[in-house]
Design a protein around this motif. Structure first.
Motif, PDB file in Angstrom:
ATOM      1  N   MET A  41       0.851  -1.162   0.000  1.00  0.00           N
ATOM      2  CA  MET A  41       0.000   0.000   0.000  1.00  0.00           C
ATOM      3  C   MET A  41       0.899   1.227   0.000  1.00  0.00           C
ATOM      4  O   MET A  41       1.778   1.348   0.840  1.00  0.00           O
ATOM      5  CB  MET A  41      -0.871  -0.065   1.247  1.00  0.00           C
ATOM      6  CG  MET A  41      -1.526   1.177   1.675  1.00  0.00           C
ATOM      7  SD  MET A  41      -3.225   1.363   1.258  1.00  0.00           S
ATOM      8  CE  MET A  41      -3.810  -0.252   0.963  1.00  0.00           C
ATOM      9  N   GLU A  42       0.671   2.119  -0.956  1.00  0.00           N
ATOM     10  CA  GLU A  42       1.468   3.348  -1.024  1.00  0.00           C
ATOM     11  C   GLU A  42       0.817   4.423  -0.162  1.00  0.00           C
ATOM     12  O   GLU A  42      -0.389   4.636  -0.238  1.00  0.00           O
ATOM     13  CB  GLU A  42       1.571   3.841  -2.462  1.00  0.00           C
ATOM     14  CG  GLU A  42       2.429   5.079  -2.583  1.00  0.00           C
ATOM     15  CD  GLU A  42       2.534   5.586  -4.007  1.00  0.00           C
ATOM     16  OE1 GLU A  42       3.645   5.556  -4.542  1.00  0.00           O
ATOM     17  OE2 GLU A  42       1.504   6.000  -4.561  1.00  0.00           O
ATOM     18  N   VAL A  43       1.626   5.070   0.665  1.00  0.00           N
ATOM     19  CA  VAL A  43       1.153   6.139   1.537  1.00  0.00           C
ATOM     20  C   VAL A  43       2.016   7.373   1.284  1.00  0.00           C
ATOM     21  O   VAL A  43       3.241   7.284   1.306  1.00  0.00           O
ATOM     22  CB  VAL A  43       1.247   5.734   3.032  1.00  0.00           C
ATOM     23  CG1 VAL A  43       0.753   6.853   3.927  1.00  0.00           C
ATOM     24  CG2 VAL A  43       0.478   4.453   3.298  1.00  0.00           C
ATOM     25  N   LYS A  44       1.357   8.510   1.020  1.00  0.00           N
ATOM     26  CA  LYS A  44       2.057   9.779   0.841  1.00  0.00           C
ATOM     27  C   LYS A  44       1.658  10.692   1.989  1.00  0.00           C
ATOM     28  O   LYS A  44       0.474  10.848   2.274  1.00  0.00           O
ATOM     29  CB  LYS A  44       1.676  10.436  -0.478  1.00  0.00           C
ATOM     30  CG  LYS A  44       2.137   9.674  -1.686  1.00  0.00           C
ATOM     31  CD  LYS A  44       1.753  10.393  -2.954  1.00  0.00           C
ATOM     32  CE  LYS A  44       2.164   9.579  -4.165  1.00  0.00           C
ATOM     33  NZ  LYS A  44       1.778  10.250  -5.415  1.00  0.00           N
ATOM     34  N   ILE A  45       2.656  11.293   2.632  1.00  0.00           N
ATOM     35  CA  ILE A  45       2.417  12.154   3.790  1.00  0.00           C
ATOM     36  C   ILE A  45       2.983  13.531   3.488  1.00  0.00           C
ATOM     37  O   ILE A  45       4.182  13.675   3.217  1.00  0.00           O
ATOM     38  CB  ILE A  45       3.093  11.586   5.055  1.00  0.00           C
ATOM     39  CG1 ILE A  45       2.611  10.159   5.317  1.00  0.00           C
ATOM     40  CG2 ILE A  45       2.824  12.485   6.253  1.00  0.00           C
ATOM     41  CD1 ILE A  45       3.408   9.439   6.383  1.00  0.00           C
ATOM     42  N   GLY A  46       2.134  14.533   3.543  1.00  0.00           N
ATOM     43  CA  GLY A  46       2.569  15.911   3.399  1.00  0.00           C
ATOM     44  C   GLY A  46       2.851  16.489   4.768  1.00  0.00           C
ATOM     45  O   GLY A  46       2.069  16.317   5.701  1.00  0.00           O
ATOM     46  N   VAL A  47       3.994  17.148   4.899  1.00  0.00           N
ATOM     47  CA  VAL A  47       4.407  17.722   6.174  1.00  0.00           C
ATOM     48  C   VAL A  47       4.484  19.238   6.001  1.00  0.00           C
ATOM     49  O   VAL A  47       5.067  19.727   5.030  1.00  0.00           O
ATOM     50  CB  VAL A  47       5.776  17.160   6.618  1.00  0.00           C
ATOM     51  CG1 VAL A  47       6.189  17.742   7.958  1.00  0.00           C
ATOM     52  CG2 VAL A  47       5.725  15.641   6.683  1.00  0.00           C
ATOM     53  N   LEU A 105       5.978   6.155   1.157  1.00  0.00           N
ATOM     54  CA  LEU A 105       6.441   4.856   1.612  1.00  0.00           C
ATOM     55  C   LEU A 105       5.474   3.769   1.179  1.00  0.00           C
ATOM     56  O   LEU A 105       4.289   4.025   0.970  1.00  0.00           O
ATOM     57  CB  LEU A 105       6.631   4.838   3.130  1.00  0.00           C
ATOM     58  CG  LEU A 105       5.398   5.019   3.998  1.00  0.00           C
ATOM     59  CD1 LEU A 105       5.143   3.760   4.789  1.00  0.00           C
ATOM     60  CD2 LEU A 105       5.620   6.175   4.932  1.00  0.00           C
ATOM     61  N   GLU A 106       6.011   2.571   1.027  1.00  0.00           N
ATOM     62  CA  GLU A 106       5.206   1.385   0.759  1.00  0.00           C
ATOM     63  C   GLU A 106       5.028   0.683   2.094  1.00  0.00           C
ATOM     64  O   GLU A 106       5.997   0.287   2.726  1.00  0.00           O
ATOM     65  CB  GLU A 106       5.921   0.452  -0.233  1.00  0.00           C
ATOM     66  CG  GLU A 106       5.934   0.939  -1.643  1.00  0.00           C
ATOM     67  CD  GLU A 106       4.569   0.907  -2.312  1.00  0.00           C
ATOM     68  OE1 GLU A 106       3.757   0.034  -1.968  1.00  0.00           O
ATOM     69  OE2 GLU A 106       4.316   1.769  -3.160  1.00  0.00           O
ATOM     70  N   SER A 107       3.793   0.539   2.518  1.00  0.00           N
ATOM     71  CA  SER A 107       3.509  -0.041   3.825  1.00  0.00           C
ATOM     72  C   SER A 107       2.777  -1.371   3.672  1.00  0.00           C
ATOM     73  O   SER A 107       1.942  -1.524   2.784  1.00  0.00           O
ATOM     74  CB  SER A 107       2.655   0.919   4.652  1.00  0.00           C
ATOM     75  OG  SER A 107       2.336   0.346   5.889  1.00  0.00           O
ATOM     76  N   GLY A 108       3.092  -2.287   4.547  1.00  0.00           N
ATOM     77  CA  GLY A 108       2.391  -3.562   4.588  1.00  0.00           C
ATOM     78  C   GLY A 108       1.110  -3.480   5.398  1.00  0.00           C
ATOM     79  O   GLY A 108       0.344  -4.443   5.455  1.00  0.00           O
ATOM     80  N   GLN A 109       0.867  -2.331   6.025  1.00  0.00           N
ATOM     81  CA  GLN A 109      -0.344  -2.137   6.804  1.00  0.00           C
ATOM     82  C   GLN A 109      -1.540  -1.960   5.867  1.00  0.00           C
ATOM     83  O   GLN A 109      -1.400  -1.486   4.746  1.00  0.00           O
ATOM     84  CB  GLN A 109      -0.206  -0.906   7.698  1.00  0.00           C
ATOM     85  CG  GLN A 109       0.875  -1.047   8.749  1.00  0.00           C
ATOM     86  CD  GLN A 109       1.111   0.249   9.494  1.00  0.00           C
ATOM     87  OE1 GLN A 109       1.611   1.202   8.919  1.00  0.00           O
ATOM     88  NE2 GLN A 109       0.754   0.265  10.762  1.00  0.00           N
ATOM     89  N   SER A 110      -2.713  -2.323   6.360  1.00  0.00           N
ATOM     90  CA  SER A 110      -3.919  -2.163   5.552  1.00  0.00           C
ATOM     91  C   SER A 110      -4.342  -0.689   5.557  1.00  0.00           C
ATOM     92  O   SER A 110      -3.883   0.101   6.384  1.00  0.00           O
ATOM     93  CB  SER A 110      -5.046  -3.027   6.108  1.00  0.00           C
ATOM     94  OG  SER A 110      -5.500  -2.503   7.347  1.00  0.00           O
ATOM     95  N   ALA A 111      -5.226  -0.352   4.630  1.00  0.00           N
ATOM     96  CA  ALA A 111      -5.730   1.027   4.553  1.00  0.00           C
ATOM     97  C   ALA A 111      -6.444   1.406   5.842  1.00  0.00           C
ATOM     98  O   ALA A 111      -6.328   2.540   6.312  1.00  0.00           O
ATOM     99  CB  ALA A 111      -6.660   1.176   3.357  1.00  0.00           C
TER     100      ALA A 111
END
Length: 75
Positions: free
Chosen positions: A1-7, A16-22
């Protein structure tokens, strides 16, 4: 799962590519924004932790799970 975080006040987003679910990612973001946690903590596919102060979050984009590509086919 791809996650994009704006700071806030940072020119680049964190991707980041995360193994966590949505649902797990959404729950972690909601807890951070609700004040239950001071840090947004996510783990990527390689086991590294990404920590972002909750008060600096601008946005979080949760993408679809990515399928792994095999071979040298045309893109």
């Amino acid at each position: 799962m791809e996650v994009k975080i704006g700071v806030q006040h940072a020119p680049k987003e964190i991707v980041l590519e995360s193994g966590q679910s949505a649902d797990e990612v959404e729950r972690a973001v909601a807890d951070a924004l609700a004040g239950k946690a001071q840090l947004l903590s996510l783990t990527d596919d390689k086991g590294r932790k990404v920590l972002v102060p909750a008060d600096r979050l601008a946005y979080v984009e949760i993408g679809e799970p990515t399928a792994r590509r095999v071979g040298f086919g045309a893109l």
